[in-house]
Design an enzyme around this catalytic site. Sequence first.
Site, PDB file in Angstrom:
ATOM      1  N   ARG A 227      -0.326   0.843   1.106  1.00  0.00           N
ATOM      2  CA  ARG A 227      -1.742   0.694   0.910  1.00  0.00           C
ATOM      3  C   ARG A 227      -2.035   0.463  -0.445  1.00  0.00           C
ATOM      4  NH1 ARG A 227      -2.808   5.021   3.559  1.00  0.00           N
ATOM      5  NH2 ARG A 227      -3.107   4.059   5.582  1.00  0.00           N
ATOM      6  N   ALA A 228      -1.437   1.022  -1.395  1.00  0.00           N
ATOM      7  CA  ALA A 228      -1.506   0.625  -2.779  1.00  0.00           C
ATOM      8  C   ALA A 228      -1.520  -0.610  -3.400  1.00  0.00           C
ATOM      9  CB  ALA A 228      -0.706   1.557  -3.926  1.00  0.00           C
TER      10      ALA A 228
END
Length: 735
Positions: free
Chosen positions: A283-284
């Site tokens: 997700r980063a």
Amino acid sequence: MKRINFPFSAILGQDRMVRALILNVIDPTIGGVLLTGKQGTGKSTAVRSLIDILPEIDAIRDCPFSCDPTEEPENLCDSCRTIIKATKSNVTTDKKPIAFVDLPLGVTEDMVCGSLDLEKVLKEGIKSLHPGLLAKANRGILYIDEINLLQDHIVDILLDAAASGVNIIEREGVSISHPARFILVGSMNPEEGELRPQINDRLGLEVDIIAPYDPGTRAEITRRVIEFSNNPKKFGKAFEKNQEILKTRIKNAREIVYSIKVPAEIYAFVSKYVAELRIPSQRADITFVRCARANAAFRGSMIVEMQDLDAAMDLVFEHRIRALRDELEPQEIKDKIRDIYGKMKDAFENLDQYKPNKDQEGPMKASDESQSDYKQQPYDPDKLKGLPEIKDDGFPNNKELQDWLNNSSDGYKVFDLHKIRKFSPNELKPIAELHEKRISDLEALFSNTRKKSDFGGKGRRTRITSSQKGRYISFKYPIGAPKNIAFDASVKKYLVRNHCASDNGNLEYCSAEFPIRMDMSDIVEKVFEFKAPLSLHFILDASGSMARYLTQMTDVIRTLHREGYKKKDKTSVIVFKGRNAHILQRPTTNLNRIIAKLPSIEGLSYTPLAEALVKAENMIKAERMKNKDLIPVVVIFSDLGANISRKNPDLMPQSQEDFRIISSELKEIAKSFGRKKVRVLIMMPKKGSSIQYLGVNPFAMQEIRDNFKKYAKADVFMFDSYNPQKTLIKLRKIL
């Protein structure tokens, strides 16, 4: 009455916060933003002022969920799907502003999710939804002030809806769903408690808001706030033009954001950067690219460039690294992010800077050009002229090898330590302790898999039923007037009684009429359930006999609190040494504040245990006044060598009778804990036989321990200072 908000374009000194909010409005898939900071830094003001620059959206007319007419039918609500099917996609649309929904802390599950429309059920006999706040927030902004204080079961609902984009309501066999895609914006003061990691990772960006210290900026902020409070309309009129320009830029950026090109080398750079930061969550990477893309759209560019990554870099990673490395200070995290980013940016802009060379291999190689293959240089005798010759004597024979081993040489020498001098046990003790520690580390390494399974999991928590707060789990017949009517269950009971539900025979005999007229015998009230929070009070013995165990004790507190704050547990630390007990930290859910204070503990003679326990008892009383459902747990790290009387502070115990006075005081405290249902855990260090009773009266120690076991039902176990993992497993199982 319409509320006049402070103009968003008039906000000063908080560029990162302004940028984070704007980027989320441009691209809602970024995942929201968390604003953290102390009181008075403008968090709530900034979020609410965002309302006036939000552009309008197209929505299907009369849809309570503001469904997007350009969406595929399967992503719309039931009524909009029916309309599109009937009109063959020729639906009527309206322009409406993006919704801004403020979620209050005392919100109930029905207020968030929605509930069955009982009026239609009772009058017409059809199932229909009464929309909740998630329905109103669809395609809009959901704002939660003090998000860290929100009830756990409400947080779970928000996480489910944010992950799936759908809100599902199930009541008594009836299931209704609707789209719930929203921008989650939260604000909080970290001193009042931390945020659960699950929701922290869902929020795409985080901004730590610090008030500006520049006198000129602070003076201008003060002037603007005072002028706004004196005459909001006049002040707002001065910023109308700026507001319209900003609104237009956001509107244009929203129209092009999904058409912007992200070059392949940008994807490669982002992946390398996140890998260097050692962040496992994909997700980063995704959030970083989306944030940069939104910034490019705001600039009006159709391609993502390095300046867009610059704008996104300090918004995406800090909270993710902090969740993985809580031992790092905030400034250390910032420095780490910027240092790695700066090196990789230089490599990206100068592709040959980090090429491998004859001396080193670049740690962040950026050039994709193939390197020449290694070739062995041909033998050239001219290049070897002038070098000394090396005589090859071959491998030594047995006699030469034996002589070398028996005689001294310039190489390694073998000494017989026992022939040189003898060591006393005290000299060997540190070596033995180090050896034992390393062995236990190896044992922990080999048994790591098993321990992880023992140590992990959500654990069992005491669950409390309530008629007012928590998750709606069941219903019951009320005693007296119903407090919280379970309308769905009451209607079902009425239908069952009148043979109108399949639970009770043939539907041919249904005698119900609409509108429904119910008897009191059909009315039931809701039963809620919530997890009881713990109040952990650590009592640390910093006397001379326990000073060497302080490091292990702080490690235990760190680990238990890290687990506890996920469940909103509060932790306090009381240290007793000398002739007094000191409150190192009052009850808090903030892990960082406790960790920062633990290293300051220093050992000192004497053991005033009674004083520390009385202070803990008073603290528990105050906490229970705030929350009667709190379960207090007192964890005592001590060898129970109490030698200071609370009632007679000048008493210097010499005889057994003196120690009996001290143990009798502690006996009364143990009885008090038992009456008040305070859970007590006593952790005693595992000492060697030679120092087991050093600085401790063995008879008094045993009497104190037995009294706490008898009257306070205390759990007593030995603390393994060489392998604290075993202690942590045992403690977590108890808690």
